[in-house]
Design an enzyme around this catalytic site. Structure first.
Site, PDB file in Angstrom:
ATOM      1  CB  SER B  49     -16.430  25.396   1.282  1.00 39.67           C
ATOM      2  OG  SER B  49     -16.800  26.684   1.709  1.00 39.67           O
ATOM      3  CG  HIS B  90     -13.269  29.540   2.455  1.00 41.14           C
ATOM      4  ND1 HIS B  90     -12.813  29.382   1.173  1.00 41.14           N
ATOM      5  CD2 HIS B  90     -14.368  28.765   2.548  1.00 41.14           C
ATOM      6  CE1 HIS B  90     -13.612  28.546   0.524  1.00 41.14           C
ATOM      7  NE2 HIS B  90     -14.569  28.166   1.342  1.00 41.14           N
ATOM      8  CG  ASP B 115     -10.159  29.783  -0.474  1.00 47.34           C
ATOM      9  OD1 ASP B 115     -10.341  28.565  -0.565  1.00 47.34           O
ATOM     10  OD2 ASP B 115     -10.725  30.503   0.342  1.00 47.34           O
TER      11      ASP B 115
END
Lengths: 232, 172
Positions: B49, B90, B115
């Site tokens: 990701s 992230h 998210d």
């Protein structure tokens, strides 16, 4: 003493030592390549506030700011042999309703409105692109392992990637909003670096990366604009 | 080659040697943990990701102290969702407020959406305490061994067996 196991161990040990030593040298070499990023223009060109829902099934209505902006920056010096990608992002920053802290590095509210991943030619194959865009990207730097020209950004009246809101749901008529340009250099190996606030030897700070303060407008009402048009 | 097994003194020394290697590794890990103030200072990337920055199997060095400034927008952080024990790497894209109660929103560079969907039920934002550390260092590919080990558990047994054999068979 010299069994095959020991030989295998020694070979593997030597291999890892060499790999880590070379990696350390490459990571260290970053310090010697000068960084002189510069920003020509950064300004908000068109600002709107609309009411909307966070997602389709939500009944909550929130205010969303859509900030179009223009940007002219030269980040080409950030591309070196150890640059894997450059992550460029523009944030909108505004003080809280209490209004104690200004728009410093620790502005009370900060949200990314636009970002871009600029891959170096050596990491083009990793980019998440369709086959046509990938072909175009790879052709753009054919035969080059470093392509500094990719660091030259010129955006005119760019639409934001993200419409921003606030946990309170209120954003209209917010004063003292600024845009700020940041970058993050992702190396092939070594330390991740961001734009720094002070000059560090070869690395110059990113000046002029702050826009003028502006005020978000009131919520755009469809009826009001229609009435205006009818009135005219 | 199995002569070491007949000599209990040598066998004991080898056991000590093995224990020393293990405890050194453990001390280095915990020492790094103290320096960085992070419960797990080195993590392996498990998902794509954050591509193209991080691929599966890349090794990340974390830093969890706020010496110069607070954890800010743009930093790549590793966080745990409340109630789940899966670390996620992230980037912070929004921050509202200051201090430990600041509301943080994260997004993977390679993901289209932020998210919010990944967080626990009723959790709209992260707080500073959910964050395990900010990524400061990067080493590609080295952590792929651990992904191999977790995806093929029999490799663990094989590796432990080989390591044990080597220690036992090794002289000196």
């Amino acid at each position: 003493m010299y069994s095959s196991v020991v030989r295998l161990q020694n070979t593997f040990g030597y291999f890892t030592t060499v790999v880590f030593a070379v990696a350390a040298v490459i990571a260290f070499s970053d310090l010697f390549s000068p960084r002189t990023p510069s920003v020509g223009v950064l300004k908000a060109t068109n600002v709107q506030v609309v009411r909307g829902r966070p997602h389709y099934y939500s009944s909550k209505k929130e205010e969303y700011a859509i900030i179009k902006f223009s940007l002219d920056a030269d980040l080409s010096s950030l591309f070196t042999w150890n640059t894997k990608q450059l992550f460029v992002y523009v944030t909108a920053e505004w003080p809280s309703a209490g209004g104690s802290s200004g728009s410093g590095q620790n502005a009370t509210n900060q949200a990314v409105i636009w970002d871009s991943i600029i891959t170096a030619p050596s990491s083009d194959h990793l980019a998440n692109l369709g086959p046509v865009a990938m072909k175009k990207l790879r052709r753009s730097a054919e035969g080059k392992s470093i392509d500094p020209s990719r660091g030259k950004l010129t955006l005119k009246n760019q639409r934001p990637k993200y419409q921003i809101t606030h946990p309170s749901g209120k954003l209209a008529e917010q004063d003292d909003v600024v845009l700020r340009l940041h970058y993050n250099v992702q190396p092939w190996v070594g330390l991740l670096t961001w734009n720094q606030d002070v000059d560090l030897w070869n690395w110059k700070t990113l000046r002029n990366n702050l826009s003028k303060k502006f005020t978000l407008p009131a919520i755009k009402k469809k009826k009001a604009t229609e009435e205006k048009k009818a009135g005219k | 080659m199995l002569s070491s097994l007949q000599n209990p003194r040598q066998a004991a020394a080898q056991l000590m040697n093995f224990g020393l290697i293990l405890s050194t590794a453990f001390m280095m890990w915990k020492g790094l943990s103290v320096i960085t103030d992070s419960p797990s200072p080195i993590v392996v990337v498990l998902s794509g990701s954050m591509e193209p920055a991080f691929q599966r199997g890349d090794l990340l060095l974390l830093w969890n102290r706020n010496l110069i400034s607070e954890t800010n927008v743009g930093e790549v952080v590793v966080y745990n969702v409340r109630g789940k024990d899966i670390p996620i790497v992230h980037r912070i894209v929004r921050k509202f407020g200051v201090g430990p109660e600041a509301k943080l929103l994260t997004k993977g560079d390679n993901n289209a959406a932020d998210d919010t969907e990944l967080y626990a039920r009723g959790q709209d934002y992260l707080n500073r305490k959910d964050i395990v550390g900010s990524v400061i260092g990067y080493m590609p590919f080295v952590g792929y061994v651990t992904i191999m080990l977790s995806e093929h558990p029999w490799l663990k047994t094989v590796m432990l067996g080989i390591m044990g054999l080597v220690v036992v068979l090794q002289r000196e």
